[in-house]
Motif scaffolding. Structure first.
Motif, mmCIF file in Angstrom:
data_model
loop_
_atom_site.group_PDB
_atom_site.id
_atom_site.type_symbol
_atom_site.label_atom_id
_atom_site.label_comp_id
_atom_site.label_asym_id
_atom_site.label_seq_id
_atom_site.Cartn_x
_atom_site.Cartn_y
_atom_site.Cartn_z
ATOM 1 N N VAL A 45 28.236 -22.237 -26.393
ATOM 2 C CA VAL A 45 27.196 -22.640 -25.413
ATOM 3 C C VAL A 45 25.990 -21.738 -24.891
ATOM 4 O O VAL A 45 25.935 -21.489 -25.001
ATOM 5 C CB VAL A 45 27.307 -24.120 -25.495
ATOM 6 N N LYS A 46 24.690 -22.242 -25.319
ATOM 7 C CA LYS A 46 23.497 -21.110 -24.527
ATOM 8 C C LYS A 46 22.314 -22.105 -24.251
ATOM 9 O O LYS A 46 21.370 -21.013 -23.758
ATOM 10 C CB LYS A 46 23.081 -20.386 -26.459
ATOM 11 N N LYS A 47 23.034 -23.381 -24.957
ATOM 12 C CA LYS A 47 21.478 -24.429 -23.317
ATOM 13 C C LYS A 47 21.550 -25.049 -23.024
ATOM 14 O O LYS A 47 23.168 -25.191 -22.504
ATOM 15 C CB LYS A 47 20.852 -24.701 -24.902
ATOM 16 N N ILE A 48 21.567 -24.435 -21.655
ATOM 17 C CA ILE A 48 22.349 -26.081 -20.355
ATOM 18 C C ILE A 48 20.761 -26.595 -19.556
ATOM 19 O O ILE A 48 19.759 -26.185 -19.502
ATOM 20 C CB ILE A 48 23.193 -24.553 -18.702
ATOM 21 N N LEU A 49 21.596 -27.459 -19.311
ATOM 22 C CA LEU A 49 20.567 -28.444 -18.785
ATOM 23 C C LEU A 49 21.282 -29.125 -17.274
ATOM 24 O O LEU A 49 21.880 -29.460 -17.124
ATOM 25 C CB LEU A 49 20.540 -29.797 -19.384
ATOM 26 N N ILE A 50 20.694 -28.783 -16.194
ATOM 27 C CA ILE A 50 20.945 -28.936 -14.648
ATOM 28 C C ILE A 50 20.235 -29.831 -14.527
ATOM 29 O O ILE A 50 18.842 -30.279 -13.902
ATOM 30 C CB ILE A 50 21.416 -27.634 -14.240
ATOM 31 N N VAL A 80 17.379 -22.469 -19.973
ATOM 32 C CA VAL A 80 18.080 -23.063 -18.844
ATOM 33 C C VAL A 80 17.211 -24.234 -18.120
ATOM 34 O O VAL A 80 16.243 -24.093 -17.562
ATOM 35 C CB VAL A 80 18.891 -22.826 -17.615
ATOM 36 N N ALA A 81 16.952 -25.369 -18.368
ATOM 37 C CA ALA A 81 16.116 -26.291 -18.209
ATOM 38 C C ALA A 81 16.962 -26.856 -16.741
ATOM 39 O O ALA A 81 18.070 -27.644 -16.405
ATOM 40 C CB ALA A 81 16.145 -27.424 -18.922
ATOM 41 N N ARG A 82 16.140 -27.134 -16.012
ATOM 42 C CA ARG A 82 16.700 -28.055 -14.594
ATOM 43 C C ARG A 82 15.841 -28.882 -14.050
ATOM 44 O O ARG A 82 14.659 -28.930 -14.039
ATOM 45 C CB ARG A 82 16.266 -26.722 -13.514
ATOM 46 N N LEU A 83 15.979 -30.228 -13.892
ATOM 47 C CA LEU A 83 15.225 -31.524 -14.130
ATOM 48 C C LEU A 83 15.729 -31.122 -12.235
ATOM 49 O O LEU A 83 16.898 -31.430 -11.587
ATOM 50 C CB LEU A 83 16.788 -32.772 -14.158
ATOM 51 N N VAL A 84 13.933 -31.458 -11.570
ATOM 52 C CA VAL A 84 14.240 -31.277 -10.349
ATOM 53 C C VAL A 84 13.607 -32.338 -9.073
ATOM 54 O O VAL A 84 13.317 -33.880 -9.700
ATOM 55 C CB VAL A 84 13.433 -30.061 -9.808
ATOM 56 N N ASN A 85 14.070 -32.384 -7.980
ATOM 57 C CA ASN A 85 13.268 -33.303 -7.326
ATOM 58 C C ASN A 85 12.355 -33.158 -6.564
ATOM 59 O O ASN A 85 11.001 -31.865 -6.829
ATOM 60 C CB ASN A 85 14.336 -34.008 -6.504
ATOM 61 N N ASN A 86 11.987 -33.705 -5.143
ATOM 62 C CA ASN A 86 10.830 -33.519 -4.487
ATOM 63 C C ASN A 86 11.031 -32.076 -3.677
ATOM 64 O O ASN A 86 10.079 -31.645 -2.665
ATOM 65 C CB ASN A 86 10.463 -34.811 -4.331
ATOM 66 N N GLN A 87 11.705 -31.119 -4.065
ATOM 67 C CA GLN A 87 12.035 -30.233 -3.015
ATOM 68 C C GLN A 87 10.837 -29.478 -4.249
ATOM 69 O O GLN A 87 11.512 -28.209 -4.542
ATOM 70 C CB GLN A 87 13.234 -29.569 -3.331
ATOM 71 N N PHE A 88 9.870 -29.663 -3.835
ATOM 72 C CA PHE A 88 8.578 -28.723 -4.552
ATOM 73 C C PHE A 88 8.501 -26.739 -4.187
ATOM 74 O O PHE A 88 8.767 -26.286 -5.177
ATOM 75 C CB PHE A 88 7.462 -29.443 -4.207
ATOM 76 N N ASN A 107 11.593 -25.491 -14.830
ATOM 77 C CA ASN A 107 12.273 -26.680 -14.090
ATOM 78 C C ASN A 107 10.802 -28.196 -14.974
ATOM 79 O O ASN A 107 9.856 -27.993 -14.799
ATOM 80 C CB ASN A 107 10.859 -26.539 -12.789
ATOM 81 N N PHE A 108 11.788 -28.974 -15.029
ATOM 82 C CA PHE A 108 11.610 -30.180 -15.584
ATOM 83 C C PHE A 108 11.730 -31.728 -14.584
ATOM 84 O O PHE A 108 12.015 -31.146 -13.523
ATOM 85 C CB PHE A 108 11.929 -30.775 -17.077
ATOM 86 N N ALA A 114 12.094 -32.099 -20.722
ATOM 87 C CA ALA A 114 13.585 -30.729 -20.720
ATOM 88 C C ALA A 114 14.185 -30.796 -21.656
ATOM 89 O O ALA A 114 14.420 -29.432 -22.181
ATOM 90 C CB ALA A 114 14.490 -31.496 -19.260
ATOM 91 N N ASN A 115 14.845 -31.360 -22.627
ATOM 92 C CA ASN A 115 15.576 -31.659 -23.986
ATOM 93 C C ASN A 115 14.688 -31.127 -24.821
ATOM 94 O O ASN A 115 15.039 -30.581 -25.789
ATOM 95 C CB ASN A 115 16.405 -33.032 -24.143
ATOM 96 N N GLN A 116 13.475 -31.417 -25.084
ATOM 97 C CA GLN A 116 12.943 -30.608 -25.600
ATOM 98 C C GLN A 116 12.380 -28.892 -26.001
ATOM 99 O O GLN A 116 12.654 -28.173 -27.029
ATOM 100 C CB GLN A 116 11.566 -31.370 -26.057
ATOM 101 N N TRP A 117 12.299 -28.691 -24.844
ATOM 102 C CA TRP A 117 12.059 -27.506 -24.098
ATOM 103 C C TRP A 117 13.261 -26.527 -24.601
ATOM 104 O O TRP A 117 13.345 -25.176 -25.451
ATOM 105 C CB TRP A 117 11.662 -26.973 -22.958
#
Length: 120
Positions: A45-50, A80-88, A107-108, A114-117
């Motif tokens: 797998v070459k795509k990672i969603l964190i 790598v797409a990262r779903l992030v919080n408010n630790q901006f 970051n998203f 994120a999934n679209q990217w």
């Protein structure tokens, strides 16, 4: 692993999904990335969603630099797409490091974006 830190990994077709929660030290994050990378390689797998939305990064910028330096060559083959919080500040800094190292890491806040990217 740090107190209350958890990392769950699932493979869904051509996407590796990682959910990290709790309070993470730099070594926790490094180990979770290693586990995700090893799983992605094994599953081809070459795509990672964190998903990091329920994570508190309990480490500072210097540790982030070290983590990214260690991960640079290992993460390069992946998107790598990262779903992030408010630790901006921390999340922005990490994305800047990745960009300077020509890594495909973004970051998203929105999972759909994120999934679209990742699908591009």
């Amino acid at each position: 692993m740090g107190k209350s830190f958890a990392c769950d990994i699932e493979v869904n077709c051509s996407l590796l999904s990682v959910k990290v929660t709790g309070h993470a030290s730099a070594i926790d994050m490094l180990n979770s990335y290693f586990e995700a990378i090893d799983t992605a390689k094994n599953e081809q797998v070459k795509k990672i969603l964190i998903d990091m939305r329920d994570l508190y990064m309990g480490y500072e910028s210097f540790d982030m630099l070290n983590v990214m330096h260690i991960l640079e060559k290992r993460l390069t083959p992946f998107k790598v797409a990262r779903l992030v919080n408010n630790q901006f500040r921390k999340n922005t800094f990490l994305q800047e490091i990745a960009s300077n190292k020509n890594m495909l890491l973004r970051n998203f806040r929105c999972e759909n974006e994120a999934n679209q990217w990742l699908s591009l």
